[in-house]
Enzyme design. Structure first.
Site, PDB file in Angstrom:
ATOM      1  N   GLN A 111       0.825  -1.210   0.000  1.00 32.39           N
ATOM      2  CA  GLN A 111       0.000   0.000   0.000  1.00 32.39           C
ATOM      3  C   GLN A 111       0.862   1.265   0.000  1.00 32.39           C
ATOM      4  OE1 GLN A 111      -2.542  -1.550   3.492  1.00 32.39           O
ATOM      5  NE2 GLN A 111      -3.970  -0.364   2.236  1.00 32.39           N
ATOM      6  N   CYS A 162     -10.685  -0.315   2.971  1.00 31.61           N
ATOM      7  CA  CYS A 162      -9.232  -0.365   2.793  1.00 31.61           C
ATOM      8  C   CYS A 162      -8.742   1.014   2.337  1.00 31.61           C
ATOM      9  CB  CYS A 162      -8.905  -1.415   1.736  1.00 31.61           C
ATOM     10  SG  CYS A 162      -7.155  -1.595   1.407  1.00 31.61           S
ATOM     11  N   LEU A 163      -7.635   1.460   2.906  1.00 29.50           N
ATOM     12  CA  LEU A 163      -7.090   2.770   2.522  1.00 29.50           C
ATOM     13  C   LEU A 163      -6.712   2.816   1.043  1.00 29.50           C
ATOM     14  CD1 LEU A 163      -4.776   3.530   5.593  1.00 29.50           C
ATOM     15  CD2 LEU A 163      -6.989   4.576   5.068  1.00 29.50           C
ATOM     16  N   GLU A 190      -4.706  -7.919   6.022  1.00 30.16           N
ATOM     17  CA  GLU A 190      -3.338  -7.443   5.747  1.00 30.16           C
ATOM     18  C   GLU A 190      -2.497  -8.535   5.085  1.00 30.16           C
ATOM     19  OE1 GLU A 190      -2.959  -4.363   5.843  1.00 30.16           O
ATOM     20  OE2 GLU A 190      -4.728  -3.952   7.049  1.00 30.16           O
TER      21      GLU A 190
HETATM   22 NI    NI Z   1      -6.350  -2.885   3.072  1.00 27.31          NI
END
Ligand code: NI
Length: 161
Positions: A53, A95-96, A138
Site C-alpha cells: 500500500q 481499505c485505505l 493485511e
Molecule cells: Ni487494506
C-alpha cells in the site's frame, strides 16, 4: 515521515510480496520504514497497513494498537497464519487503498499467526474476531489480494460528512 498511499488499480497492490531477510530487518533504513508505515497508518486512520500500500512489495504489515496484542503497535514480518476455527464469518471491510468502498468479506473467526517482529525475532500468537479479521486482510495484501476481490455487497460511501 508520512508516506503516500497507493490506491487501486496500482499494479504493486496485486503483486505477491517478497519475504524479508533478518539482515534487512536490522538495517537502519528498514527500521525507519517500519516507523513511517506505523505513523502513516495512524495519520490515515487505518487499523492496519501493508507495505504494498506504500508501493513496496515487501512482506510486512502493521496493525493498530487499538485492536492488537496488549494494545501495542504490532509489526508482522513474513507472517503466516492458519485457521483455528472451522467456520468463517461475514463482516464489513474497507481499505485505505480502495477509498470510499466497503463490502462484506468472509474471514475465519480465530487464527494462529507466526511471524518475525521488528527485531527479527520469531513471534507466535492467536487472534480472534476483529483482530483476526484485520490480520487476514493485511496478509491478503502481502499476497497481492485486495478485499474487493472477495467481497460481496460492495458499496460506495460518500466522502462528504
Ligand atoms: Ni487494506
Amino acid at each position: 515521515m508520512i508516506l503516500k498511499i497507493f490506491t487501486h488499480p496500482e499494479p504493486v497492490l496485486n503483486k505477491k510480496t517478497d519475504p524479508i531477510s533478518v539482515q534487512k530487518i536490522k538495517e537502519l533504513e528498514f527500521q525507519k520504514f517500519i516507523d513511517d508505515m506505523t505513523e502513516t497508518m495512524y495519520v490515515e486512520d487505518g487499523v492496519g497497513l501493508a507495505a504494498p500500500q506504500l508501493g513496496q512489495s515487501l512482506k510486512i504489515c502493521v496493525i493498530s494498537k487499538e485492536y492488537s496484542l496488549n494494545h501495542k503497535d504490532l509489526i508482522l514480518i513474513n507472517p503466516i497464519w492458519e485457521k483455528l476455527s472451522r467456520f468463517q464469518a461475514w463482516d464489513s471491510e474497507g481499505c485505505l487503498s480502495v477509498p470510499g468502498i466497503f463490502g462484506k468479506v468472509k474471514r475465519y473467526r480465530r487464527i494462529k499467526i507466526e511471524a518475525l517482529d521488528r527485531r527479527g525475532e520469531k513471534i507466535s500468537f492467536e487472534a480472534d474476531s476483529f483482530f483476526a479479521r484485520i490480520i487476514q486482510h493485511e496478509c491478503d495484501h502481502l499476497d497481492g489480494i485486495l478485499f474487493i476481490e472477495k467481497a460481496k455487497n460492495l458499496e460506495e460511501v460518500s466522502k462528504k460528512l
